[in-house]
Design a protein around this motif. Structure first.
Motif, short mmCIF file in Angstrom:
data_model
loop_
_atom_site.label_atom_id
_atom_site.label_comp_id
_atom_site.label_asym_id
_atom_site.label_seq_id
_atom_site.Cartn_x
_atom_site.Cartn_y
_atom_site.Cartn_z
N ALA A 1 0.93 -1.20 0.10
CA ALA A 1 -0.30 -0.11 0.05
C ALA A 1 0.95 1.32 0.00
CB ALA A 1 -0.61 -0.31 1.39
N PHE A 2 2.08 0.47 0.14
CA PHE A 2 3.18 2.38 -0.49
C PHE A 2 3.02 3.36 -1.31
CE2 PHE A 2 6.98 4.48 -0.39
CZ PHE A 2 7.44 5.00 1.15
N GLY A 3 2.66 4.27 -1.07
CA GLY A 3 2.85 5.39 -1.58
C GLY A 3 0.86 5.40 -2.14
N MET B 1 0.14 12.58 8.58
CA MET B 1 1.78 12.02 8.26
C MET B 1 1.88 10.53 7.62
SD MET B 1 5.82 12.47 9.90
CE MET B 1 4.82 10.77 10.90
N VAL B 2 2.64 10.15 6.50
CA VAL B 2 2.95 8.56 6.01
C VAL B 2 4.57 9.10 6.14
CG1 VAL B 2 2.64 7.93 3.74
CG2 VAL B 2 1.14 9.29 4.28
N ASP B 3 4.63 7.64 7.02
CA ASP B 3 6.16 7.06 6.63
C ASP B 3 7.00 6.98 5.54
OD1 ASP B 3 8.14 6.34 8.50
OD2 ASP B 3 7.46 5.23 9.70
N ARG B 4 7.97 7.28 5.58
CA ARG B 4 8.74 7.29 4.43
C ARG B 4 9.71 6.02 4.47
NH1 ARG B 4 5.53 9.29 0.10
NH2 ARG B 4 4.88 11.03 1.24
N ILE B 5 9.23 5.60 6.04
CA ILE B 5 10.66 4.06 5.94
C ILE B 5 10.05 3.43 6.20
CG2 ILE B 5 12.06 3.60 7.67
CD1 ILE B 5 13.22 6.72 8.10
N GLY C 1 8.27 -5.87 6.59
CA GLY C 1 7.28 -5.44 5.55
C GLY C 1 6.32 -4.42 5.95
N THR C 2 5.84 -3.68 6.80
CA THR C 2 5.01 -2.79 6.83
C THR C 2 5.21 -1.35 7.05
OG1 THR C 2 5.18 -2.65 9.02
CG2 THR C 2 3.45 -4.68 8.08
N PHE C 3 4.85 -0.44 6.62
CA PHE C 3 4.83 1.32 7.22
C PHE C 3 3.48 2.21 7.69
CE2 PHE C 3 2.51 1.65 3.51
CZ PHE C 3 2.06 2.39 3.44
N VAL C 4 4.31 3.00 9.00
CA VAL C 4 3.06 3.42 9.28
C VAL C 4 2.82 4.88 8.71
CG1 VAL C 4 2.20 4.34 12.19
CG2 VAL C 4 4.13 2.50 11.17
N VAL C 5 1.45 5.02 8.91
CA VAL C 5 0.27 5.64 8.39
C VAL C 5 -0.23 6.59 9.85
CG1 VAL C 5 -1.58 7.43 7.47
CG2 VAL C 5 0.07 5.28 6.04
N PHE C 6 0.12 7.88 10.03
CA PHE C 6 -0.53 8.73 11.01
C PHE C 6 -1.88 8.97 10.70
CE2 PHE C 6 3.46 8.24 12.81
CZ PHE C 6 3.77 7.69 13.78
N LEU C 7 -2.68 9.51 11.18
CA LEU C 7 -4.31 9.45 10.95
C LEU C 7 -4.65 11.61 12.95
CD1 LEU C 7 -6.57 6.95 9.96
CD2 LEU C 7 -4.65 8.48 8.84
N ASP C 8 -5.35 12.33 12.48
CA ASP C 8 -5.73 13.03 13.08
C ASP C 8 -7.19 12.95 12.73
OD1 ASP C 8 -3.80 13.84 14.26
OD2 ASP C 8 -3.24 16.04 12.69
N MET C 9 -7.77 12.18 14.63
CA MET C 9 -9.60 11.86 14.84
C MET C 9 -9.09 13.35 16.01
SD MET C 9 -11.14 8.31 15.32
CE MET C 9 -11.11 8.58 17.19
#
Length: 264
Positions: A186-188, A214-218, A224-232
């Motif tokens: 799902a990256f990108g 924010m979307v983690d670029r690492i 094999g995963t990356f992190v996405v941060f949401l504001d709620m």
């Protein structure tokens, strides 16, 4: 997997430990664990009798007008005296020395007024300095949030420094930060500002609207995963942090648009 959403965790937007910037005796703490606090609210205060006295003295000095009025009166008197002697000297009724003495007295009075004004300005600056030092002995909330823990109590001596014990720990719960774990495939695809739906693992709770912050670029090579941060948004603070959740994104891997509702 896309339809069911992705694993996520609800976290505070930020968590801070409030310490004192100066050394002193902790006089009082005005909040307790679990209390809601507002930005700028007084949370704790150090003993400040000497600092309050210094600030009051500096304020008194900054408001003094007697020296300036005295200098202004001297200018008025010496100015009239100089004008009279200058005219008399022009008519040969007075020596040039007497005229010069009157002129020197007049200029000295003008200089005394300037000194009085400069002293008053210095007193105002000193008052600002003393007020700033006094304010350092008051601990205020940097944001709207909740008291997570109290680490120091009245009667203890607190000190500044990274290795010293803090006074209070605060958490900002509006907005909440959602940490979403996404697969490398799902990256990108997630983008900043993209809408998302968050379903907390709480009985009887529905879904809530959130946005990508924010979307983690690492990418983590091991998982094999990356992190996405949401504001709620969480204006009523009715959604606790530290809760697991499921998050879905509009159009990500065929997922339907999130049908979410904002917190009341």
């Amino acid at each position: 997997m896309a339809a069911a959403g992705f694993d996520c965790l609800i976290e505070p937007a930020q968590m801070v430990e409030l310490s004192s910037p100066v050394t002193g005796l902790l006089e009082r703490v005005t909040v307790r664990r679990g209390d809601k606090v507002a930005r700028g609210q007084l949370l704790a205060a150090l003993e400040s009798t000497a600092e309050q006295a210094s600030a009051e003295l500096a304020r008194y000095k900054s408001e003094q007008v007697g020296p300036s009025r005295l200098a202004e009166a001297k200018i008025e008197f010496s100015g009239r005296k100089f004008n009279r002697r200058r005219d008399m000297a022009a008519d040969k009724l007075l020596s040039a020395q007497d005229r010069d003495d009157a002129e020197a007295e007049y200029k000295q009075a003008q200089a005394e007024l300037q000194v009085a004004r400069e002293n008053r300005e210095a007193a105002r600056l000193e008052y600002r300095q003393q007020s700033g030092l006094l304010n350092l002995r008051s601990i205020r909330s940097p944001f709207d949030g909740v008291v997570v823990d109290q680490l120091a109590y009245p009667g203890e001596v607190v000190e500044p420094g990274a290795g010293k014990r803090a006074i209070l720990k605060l958490a900002q719960l509006d907005p909440l930060r959602i940490r979403v774990i996404l697969p490398m495939s799902a990256f990108g695809k997630p983008a900043v500002g993209m809408a998302a739906s968050v379903v907390p693992e709480l009985q009887g709770r529905g879904s809530y609207a959130a946005k990508v912050r924010m979307v983690d670029r690492i990418i983590d090579a091991a998982s094999g995963t990356f992190v996405v941060f949401l504001d709620m948004p969480n204006p009523r603070l009715d959604i606790p942090s530290g809760v697991k959740c499921r998050a879905s994104f509009a159009g990500l891997d065929g997922a339907p648009p999130p049908r979410s509702r904002p917190p009341a």
